[in-house]
Design an enzyme around this catalytic site. Structure first.
Site, short mmCIF file in Angstrom:
data_model
loop_
_atom_site.label_atom_id
_atom_site.label_comp_id
_atom_site.label_asym_id
_atom_site.label_seq_id
_atom_site.Cartn_x
_atom_site.Cartn_y
_atom_site.Cartn_z
N ALA A 10 -16.76 25.86 -7.63
CA ALA A 10 -17.62 26.89 -8.22
C ALA A 10 -16.79 27.92 -8.98
CB ALA A 10 -18.44 27.59 -7.14
N SER A 63 -12.85 19.49 -25.82
CA SER A 63 -13.52 18.21 -26.08
C SER A 63 -13.18 17.58 -27.42
CB SER A 63 -15.04 18.37 -25.93
OG SER A 63 -15.39 18.39 -24.56
N TYR A 88 -24.65 14.41 -22.10
CA TYR A 88 -23.20 14.61 -22.25
C TYR A 88 -22.54 14.56 -20.88
CZ TYR A 88 -19.00 16.62 -24.44
OH TYR A 88 -17.74 16.84 -24.93
N SER A 89 -21.60 13.65 -20.72
CA SER A 89 -20.92 13.49 -19.43
C SER A 89 -19.44 13.23 -19.64
CB SER A 89 -21.54 12.34 -18.64
OG SER A 89 -20.83 12.12 -17.43
N ASN A 90 -18.61 14.13 -19.13
CA ASN A 90 -17.17 13.95 -19.22
C ASN A 90 -16.70 12.71 -18.48
OD1 ASN A 90 -16.08 16.45 -20.66
ND2 ASN A 90 -17.41 17.36 -19.13
#
Length: 326
Positions: A146, A82, A181-183
């Protein structure tokens, strides 16, 4: 004042004898890295520090390869994760400084009709809210396989594939009313850069940030590039505490793209953050916007308050000063 870019590589697991701390005197940075390896059982930890006077010191503790026991390379290349977001935010803010983007204009103005879903409307989400994580957009990484470090780590994703994962789920909250928080926000920021410049995201990051700063170990991987180009520690992942360590060094990073695809080194990251906070990448007005923060939700066990700006987090240190990271 000390500005440090620190990168930790690997996951919990047994540490070979070659990772044992040296007997020579060590400073606080080295001591902290050795605690990560010895106490927290990371295979390796790398760091680079730069003093106010410009003196650089690089550190490497632990092993690069659990199979061979080879020592971790000093200033080795790693997946920067990030930290990519800060680079992406810089390019968007450069476009703001050039008068090509406005922070408080809805993203729909630049990417018409793209941001739509249950409770999701790009006409109500501004560019600022994307960079600030106050958009309310679902985080697409929660809906990936997953087993992200299983065989699916070799899957190639287009940015629109990632948005499709996000927009099939409802909004988390109305834009500007909360923080999460979001990509997904930074995938849209990457597409914004491409729309405004008419050029690929990787090229713009290189021409506007990487090349001007001379970051020799930093790059955005090309499509299909699953390895690291220069000397590097291997990356490991465990499915849970005490689980077996799996070597996941080779992987397709496209699932992170403008939110986390960058490859770099500790010294390059230290140079980048020094240049950014020193005013070499942004005009004063845009750097001020970037450093203007909102409160993040309290994190369990957090010892200090953390606030978020535009691609930067601000942490209050025990000495009373603040540190900025991605």
């Amino acid at each position: 004042m000390l500005l440090a870019a620190t990168t930790v590589v690997g996951a919990a697991g047994a540490v070979p004898a070659s990772a044992a701390p040296s007997a020579r005197p060590k400073d606080g940075v080295r001591a902290g890295l050795e605690r990560l390896v010895q106490d927290d059982r990371y295979p390796a930890a790398l760091a680079s520090t730069t003093t106010r006077g410009g003196q650089v010191r690089d550190y490497a503790v632990g092993v690069a390869d659990l199979r061979t026991g080879a020592r971790a390379p000093v200033d080795g290349q790693v997946r920067a994760g990030s930290n990519t977001k800060t680079f992406t935010a810089v390019v968007v803010l450069q476009l703001v400084g050039e008068g090509k983007v406005e922070l408080d204009t809805p993203i729909d103005h630049y990417l018409p009709g793209l941001v739509r879903g249950e409770g999701i409307d790009g006409r109500a989400i501004t560019v600022r809210q994307l960079l600030q994580h106050t958009s309310g957009l679902p985080n697409y990484t929660e809906f990936l396989s997953a087993e992200p470090f299983g065989e699916d780590r070799h899957r190639y994703y287009q940015p629109r594939d990632l948005l499709d994962l996000a927009f099939t789920h409802k909004a988390l909250f109305a834009p500007g009313t909360d923080w999460s928080y979001s990509n997904t926000n930074y995938i849209l920021a990457g597409l914004l850069i491409e729309r405004i410049t008419g050029r690929p995201f990787a090229e713009q990051l290189s021409k506007r940030v990487i090349e001007p700063l001379g970051l020799r170990h930093t790059y955005v991987p090309a499509a299909g590039d699953e390895g690291l180009r220069d000397a590097h520690p291997r990356g490991y992942h465990a499915s849970g505490p005490g689980g077996a360590l799996n070597d996941v060094t080779e992987m397709d990073p496209s699932s992170a793209w403008a939110a986390g695809e960058l490859v770099s080194s500790p010294s390059d990251l230290s140079r980048f953050f020094s240049a950014l906070l020193g005013g070499r990448l942004l005009k004063p007005a845009q750097l001020t916007e970037m450093k203007t923060t909102v409160r993040m939700p309290d994190r369990p066990g957090a010892a200090a308050e953390v606030r978020y700006g535009l691609g930067l987090m601000r942490t209050q240190l025990s000495c009373g000063k603040a540190a900025s990271t991605c």
